[in-house]
Design a protein around this motif. Structure first.
Motif, mmCIF file in Angstrom:
data_model
loop_
_atom_site.group_PDB
_atom_site.id
_atom_site.type_symbol
_atom_site.label_atom_id
_atom_site.label_comp_id
_atom_site.label_asym_id
_atom_site.label_seq_id
_atom_site.Cartn_x
_atom_site.Cartn_y
_atom_site.Cartn_z
ATOM 1 N N VAL A 364 0.848 -1.201 0.000
ATOM 2 C CA VAL A 364 0.000 0.000 0.000
ATOM 3 C C VAL A 364 0.877 1.242 0.000
ATOM 4 O O VAL A 364 1.740 1.417 0.862
ATOM 5 C CB VAL A 364 -0.944 0.019 1.219
ATOM 6 N N ASP A 365 0.665 2.122 -0.959
ATOM 7 C CA ASP A 365 1.380 3.388 -1.075
ATOM 8 C C ASP A 365 0.446 4.486 -0.570
ATOM 9 O O ASP A 365 -0.547 4.806 -1.230
ATOM 10 C CB ASP A 365 1.765 3.636 -2.529
ATOM 11 N N ARG A 366 0.743 5.045 0.591
ATOM 12 C CA ARG A 366 -0.156 6.025 1.211
ATOM 13 C C ARG A 366 -0.372 7.237 0.318
ATOM 14 O O ARG A 366 -1.496 7.734 0.193
ATOM 15 C CB ARG A 366 0.382 6.449 2.585
ATOM 16 N N ASP A 367 0.685 7.717 -0.316
ATOM 17 C CA ASP A 367 0.542 8.876 -1.200
ATOM 18 C C ASP A 367 -0.374 8.560 -2.380
ATOM 19 O O ASP A 367 -1.188 9.401 -2.792
ATOM 20 C CB ASP A 367 1.910 9.324 -1.725
ATOM 21 N N ALA A 368 -0.260 7.359 -2.918
ATOM 22 C CA ALA A 368 -1.113 6.970 -4.051
ATOM 23 C C ALA A 368 -2.573 6.871 -3.626
ATOM 24 O O ALA A 368 -3.478 7.271 -4.368
ATOM 25 C CB ALA A 368 -0.637 5.638 -4.634
ATOM 26 N N VAL A 369 -2.803 6.342 -2.426
ATOM 27 C CA VAL A 369 -4.173 6.262 -1.908
ATOM 28 C C VAL A 369 -4.746 7.661 -1.730
ATOM 29 O O VAL A 369 -5.895 7.943 -2.094
ATOM 30 C CB VAL A 369 -4.204 5.490 -0.573
ATOM 31 N N HIS A 370 -3.942 8.571 -1.165
ATOM 32 C CA HIS A 370 -4.396 9.951 -0.989
ATOM 33 C C HIS A 370 -4.781 10.563 -2.335
ATOM 34 O O HIS A 370 -5.819 11.228 -2.455
ATOM 35 C CB HIS A 370 -3.291 10.783 -0.345
ATOM 36 N N ALA A 371 -3.940 10.378 -3.338
ATOM 37 C CA ALA A 371 -4.206 10.959 -4.650
ATOM 38 C C ALA A 371 -5.500 10.406 -5.239
ATOM 39 O O ALA A 371 -6.308 11.152 -5.810
ATOM 40 C CB ALA A 371 -3.025 10.692 -5.589
ATOM 41 N N GLN A 372 -5.707 9.115 -5.088
ATOM 42 C CA GLN A 372 -6.916 8.493 -5.635
ATOM 43 C C GLN A 372 -8.170 8.999 -4.921
ATOM 44 O O GLN A 372 -9.156 9.366 -5.572
ATOM 45 C CB GLN A 372 -6.838 6.971 -5.496
ATOM 46 N N VAL A 373 -8.133 9.036 -3.598
ATOM 47 C CA VAL A 373 -9.315 9.448 -2.840
ATOM 48 C C VAL A 373 -9.595 10.938 -3.038
ATOM 49 O O VAL A 373 -10.755 11.354 -3.159
ATOM 50 C CB VAL A 373 -9.138 9.110 -1.348
ATOM 51 N N ALA A 374 -8.544 11.747 -3.084
ATOM 52 C CA ALA A 374 -8.748 13.182 -3.326
ATOM 53 C C ALA A 374 -9.382 13.408 -4.692
ATOM 54 O O ALA A 374 -10.279 14.254 -4.846
ATOM 55 C CB ALA A 374 -7.415 13.923 -3.226
#
Length: 388
Positions: A364-374
């Motif tokens: 899990v890449d936290r930055d990638a998750v943030h980008a997707q959810v944003a």
């Protein structure tokens, strides 16, 4: 391209515990925005708004329940569309020389992006024991997409001051915080003229997810939580790390009853704010306390995002429950994502000292998750608020 067109184009382009509670508070004592370096950061298209950043402190005139908090005020961090010439700098949570979280980038006190029209507003609610700045990953993306985003430090339940039993026991009072922030911003000499009061949404993480659902009309039956924790004492929801030292949910409520009996008596009332037209709930927690009848009655657009590996706000008892009871609600479950993945990204120092708050499942890449959810949040609010 005009500022309004830039904002529209920008919107469209987005298609366990630390050892002890005192340690956690000590590590998060410097939770205000701070620039870790003065190097300018210019994310996004060159003609898109930058993320401006400033703070407000509101002192509501009407009597209210402050949850025995140290500070009797609403401290608000505001991100907004800033001029394209504004230079963003990295923001952090914690002391600048040893921050624990990276809170994106923003241009502090920058001038507003010029616009022919006023901007939509998104109210933000942090998770239990968190802070306004923990919503920075979402708020800064919203600002660059043409939204004003305002996050409040909920009294008695934020990491910038000592926690209180009332801060945990009276989550419906968080809803009143958001309504008061909306009042304050609309009256604010700087922000009021830039906000379109007909275009207001709300987004929240964890207990903040509960908060924005209640803001949208969901009502609370607190006995659903206390009954669950009496019958199933090992349930993760009954042992929230941030509540360590306060006892079981039942004990926390009994402590709060000594000072806030009136608030507990009205816990089942509606705290809906009709000015809020759309709700985006991220890993909503305590959702089982929201009554089915009130969820059935909700008519505003609701979007839900959850992580399949969330051990605290498990989707089955929370996000799935909300989605199945709100007509037209949409839910996205992110595979392998855990609860604290939705906090800001941790630094090396944060990973060394904050334990589960900085631990993400393998792969899990936290930055990638943030980008997707944003990106999903931007798309949702553009659609729900009818901005196109």
């Amino acid at each position: 391209m005009s500022a309004s067109a830039c904002a529209a184009a920008s919107r469209a382009s987005y298609a366990e515990d630390v050892n002890s509670l005192p340690v956690l508070i000590a590590l998060w004592v410097c939770l205000g925005p701070a620039a870790v370096a003065q190097t300018n950061v210019q994310p996004g298209p060159p003609d898109a708004p930058r993320a401006g950043l400033t703070v407000r402190v509101f002192h509501p005139a009407a009597p209210r329940n402050w949850r025995n908090a140290e500070h009797k005020e609403l401290r608000v961090t505001v991100w907004y569309p800033a001029a394209v010439t504004a230079g963003e700098t990295p923001q952090v949570i914690g002391p600048p020389d040893a921050p624990q979280f990276l809170a994106g980038s923003a241009a502090e006190h920058a001038p507003f992006a010029p616009a022919l029209e006023r901007w939509p507003l998104i109210l933000l609610s942090h998770g239990s024991g968190g802070s306004a700045m923990q919503m920075a990953w979402l708020a800064s993306a919203l600002a660059r997409a043409g939204f004003i985003a305002a996050a409040v430090d909920h009294p008695g339940n934020n990491a910038r001051e000592p926690y209180t039993a009332e801060g945990f026991a009276l989550p419906w009072e968080r809803v009143t915080d958001l309504s008061e922030v909306l009042d304050g911003l609309l009256k604010d000499e700087e922000f009021g003229p830039h906000i379109d009061p007909s275009l207001v949404g709300a987004a929240g993480f964890a207990l903040g997810g509960y908060t924005v659902l209640a803001l949208g009309g969901a009502r609370t039956d607190i006995s659903a939580l206390t009954d669950l924790c009496r019958e199933h004492t090992d349930t993760a929801l009954c042992h929230i790390p941030e509540m360590k030292g306060f006892g079981t949910p039942d004990q926390v409520i009994q402590t709060a009853r000594k000072t806030s009996g009136e608030s507990l008596a009205r816990s089942g009332e509606s705290f809906r704010d009709p000015r809020v037209r759309a709700v985006f709930a991220i890993a909503p927690a305590f959702a089982m306390t929201l009554t089915r009848e009130s969820l059935h009655a909700m008519r505003l657009p609701v979007e839900i995002v959850a992580g399949s590996a969330d051990p605290i706000a498990t989707p089955r008892e929370n996000a799935d429950y909300v989605r199945s009871n709100i007509r037209g609600a949409h839910e996205t479950v992110l595979p392998g994502v855990a609860h604290y993945t939705f906090l800001d990204t941790c630094t090396a120092a944060g990973k060394a000292h904050l334990g589960v708050l900085c631990e993400d499942p393998a792969g899990v890449d936290r930055d990638a998750v943030h980008a997707q959810v944003a990106a999903e949040a931007v798309k949702f609010f553009v659609r729900a608020l009818k901005l196109k």
